[in-house]
Design a protein around this motif. Structure first.
Motif, PDB file in Angstrom:
ATOM      1  N   ALA A 110     -49.146   7.571   4.150  1.00 39.02           N
ATOM      2  CA  ALA A 110     -49.772   6.281   3.817  1.00 39.02           C
ATOM      3  C   ALA A 110     -51.130   6.517   3.172  1.00 39.02           C
ATOM      4  O   ALA A 110     -51.482   5.867   2.173  1.00 39.02           O
ATOM      5  N   ALA A 111     -51.903   7.448   3.713  1.00 36.71           N
ATOM      6  CA  ALA A 111     -53.208   7.765   3.136  1.00 36.71           C
ATOM      7  C   ALA A 111     -53.058   8.436   1.777  1.00 36.71           C
ATOM      8  O   ALA A 111     -53.872   8.210   0.868  1.00 36.71           O
ATOM      9  N   MET A 112     -52.025   9.242   1.615  1.00 41.21           N
ATOM     10  CA  MET A 112     -51.796   9.877   0.322  1.00 41.21           C
ATOM     11  C   MET A 112     -51.442   8.834  -0.736  1.00 41.21           C
ATOM     12  O   MET A 112     -51.918   8.898  -1.874  1.00 41.21           O
ATOM     13  N   ALA A 113     -50.612   7.865  -0.367  1.00 37.71           N
ATOM     14  CA  ALA A 113     -50.275   6.802  -1.311  1.00 37.71           C
ATOM     15  C   ALA A 113     -51.516   5.994  -1.679  1.00 37.71           C
ATOM     16  O   ALA A 113     -51.696   5.609  -2.843  1.00 37.71           O
ATOM     17  N   THR A 142     -44.895  21.296  10.085  1.00 38.79           N
ATOM     18  CA  THR A 142     -44.385  19.951  10.328  1.00 38.79           C
ATOM     19  C   THR A 142     -43.547  19.457   9.149  1.00 38.79           C
ATOM     20  O   THR A 142     -43.731  19.906   8.017  1.00 38.79           O
ATOM     21  N   VAL A 143     -42.636  18.515   9.435  1.00 39.32           N
ATOM     22  CA  VAL A 143     -41.796  17.970   8.376  1.00 39.32           C
ATOM     23  C   VAL A 143     -42.147  16.513   8.101  1.00 39.32           C
ATOM     24  O   VAL A 143     -42.716  15.823   8.948  1.00 39.32           O
ATOM     25  N   GLU A 178     -40.106   8.234   6.205  1.00 38.15           N
ATOM     26  CA  GLU A 178     -41.488   8.309   5.723  1.00 38.15           C
ATOM     27  C   GLU A 178     -41.529   8.556   4.220  1.00 38.15           C
ATOM     28  O   GLU A 178     -42.322   7.940   3.498  1.00 38.15           O
ATOM     29  N   PHE A 179     -40.673   9.468   3.765  1.00 40.93           N
ATOM     30  CA  PHE A 179     -40.717   9.831   2.354  1.00 40.93           C
ATOM     31  C   PHE A 179     -40.236   8.672   1.476  1.00 40.93           C
ATOM     32  O   PHE A 179     -40.810   8.417   0.406  1.00 40.93           O
ATOM     33  N   GLU A 180     -39.200   7.976   1.907  1.00 41.21           N
ATOM     34  CA  GLU A 180     -38.712   6.832   1.132  1.00 41.21           C
ATOM     35  C   GLU A 180     -39.777   5.734   1.057  1.00 41.21           C
ATOM     36  O   GLU A 180     -39.960   5.103   0.017  1.00 41.21           O
ATOM     37  N   GLN A 181     -40.471   5.509   2.156  1.00 41.79           N
ATOM     38  CA  GLN A 181     -41.558   4.524   2.142  1.00 41.79           C
ATOM     39  C   GLN A 181     -42.660   4.956   1.180  1.00 41.79           C
ATOM     40  O   GLN A 181     -43.225   4.121   0.446  1.00 41.79           O
ATOM     41  N   VAL A 209     -36.676  15.036   5.697  1.00 42.71           N
ATOM     42  CA  VAL A 209     -36.279  14.714   4.332  1.00 42.71           C
ATOM     43  C   VAL A 209     -35.474  15.863   3.727  1.00 42.71           C
ATOM     44  O   VAL A 209     -35.729  17.038   4.025  1.00 42.71           O
ATOM     45  N   ASP A 210     -34.503  15.523   2.911  1.00 40.41           N
ATOM     46  CA  ASP A 210     -33.701  16.500   2.173  1.00 40.41           C
ATOM     47  C   ASP A 210     -33.833  16.155   0.698  1.00 40.41           C
ATOM     48  O   ASP A 210     -33.178  15.250   0.193  1.00 40.41           O
TER      49      ASP A 210
END
Length: 356
Positions: A138-141, A162-163, A168-171, A198-199
């Motif tokens: 969220a902070a990166m976006a 960590t993964v 999270e990635f789709e959001q 995520v894949d």
């Protein structure tokens, strides 16, 4: 003597990439996330057959790209091969970012990221990790602005392990512009056992602005041969290919990677053994009183903070070369099974002698 040659000041001031230290004969090198297994027999055979060192390799790596395209269900134009995934990332940064532009990534993450951005002339925007060592997407976006040309997401994150989850990635992808290049660095993807992680290759068709990076250096154990690959839209990869140094991937590297792909079942059995050992080491560290992030690469992260330099020295006295990232923590590769007892003894000693 120093020659009076004018250089870019930001490059002259840039520290060179620091490789993990070499280990003494009686020590274990756990600083470079290398695969401890010897090469697969089929890989050795392929290298033995690929001896025409007087001939240039196939610059397009056509055979390897075809095999990867078949594996991931994409076209060969949607696969790009380079001398390690980091070289592919450099090509993508050069293709997307120029002086005045910005590249966003989490920090701490792979230590090559800042240098690659500086070489391109762009500016790094580093977004701190969350307390648990994971990406704050969220902070990166929110850090993406008009000058942002590329975002790097590392999952599993090096060095914290960590993964990023699929959700999270789709959001995140929904929150950033569709024309912003997003690079998902999955150098350690084969070691991931978290079903929610995520894949990347499964998402590239839905997100044309996404490029996924993977490598043969880690799980496949071909670190010395320098072979990595990217999956993404052909138009983006064509731009990366335009910035690449020609003929950078050797014929030997291509042959070894093809052989490793052809014997993936045998390879993944080895990967599973490393992942099981990783989980055992992580659990033992937790039982000692450490609070390491849940590890999903082939390494564990010890948050030693201000005691990092001392902790690295303690590990060295136990015959273990680890990677210190002062003042944050230590990254310890899961190496030979014989090293585990030493790792746990060293970790216990650090915990007993400091306020970590």
């Amino acid at each position: 003597m120093n020659a009076p040659v004018r250089l870019r000041p930001e490059i002259a001031a840039l520290p060179a990439y620091r490789q993990g230290e070499q280990a003494a004969p009686d020590a274990f090198k756990l600083s470079s996330n290398e695969n401890p297994f010897e090469p697969l027999p089929a890989v050795v055979d392929a290298l033995r057959d690929a001896v025409a060192v007087n001939r240039y390799p196939d610059a397009t790596a056509a055979g390897l790209r075809a095999a990867l395209a078949d594996k991931f269900g994409v076209t060969t134009d949607e696969v790009h091969v380079g001398a390690g995934s980091v070289s592919l990332l450099q090509q993508l940064v050069l293709a997307a970012a120029a002086p005045g532009d910005e590249v966003v990534y989490a920090w701490r993450s792979f230590e090559a990221y800042p240098g690659l951005v500086t070489v391109s002339g762009a500016t790094s925007v580093q977004v701190p990790l969350r307390e648990d060592g994971s990406h704050d997407l969220a902070a990166m976006a929110a850090a993406v602005g008009e000058r942002t040309r590329l975002v790097i997401v590392c999952s599993p994150n090096n060095p914290t392990g960590t993964v990023v989850t699929t959700t999270e990635f789709e959001q995140f992808m929904s929150a950033v512009p569709d024309d912003l290049l997003v690079v998902l660095d999955e150098a350690y993807a084969e070691f991931v056992t978290d079903e929610h992680a995520v894949d990347g290759p499964s998402l590239t068709e839905r997100h044309p602005n996404l490029v996924v990076l993977r490598t043969f250096s880690k799980a496949h154990g071909l670190a010395a041969l320098r072979v990595g690959y990217a999956i993404g839209a052909s138009s983006v990869l064509d731009a990366a290919r335009s910035t690449a140094i020609p003929l950078a991937v050797t014929a030997q590297g291509q042959a070894a990677a093809l052989a490793s792909l052809a014997h993936e079942e045998e390879l993944l059995a080895r990967v599973d053994r490393i992942a099981v050992l990783r989980d055992q080491v992580w659990r033992a560290l937790v039982d000692q009183g450490w609070e390491p992030p849940l590890a999903q690469g082939n390494f564990v992260w010890l948050p030693t903070g201000e005691h990092t330099a001392h902790a690295a020295e303690v590990f060295e006295t136990h015959g273990l070369v680890v990677r210190a990232f002062a003042p944050e923590g230590l990254r310890v590769t899961i190496g030979e099974p014989e090293s585990v007892e030493r790792v746990l003894r060293a970790a216990q000693e650090v915990l007993g002698n400091t306020s970590v």
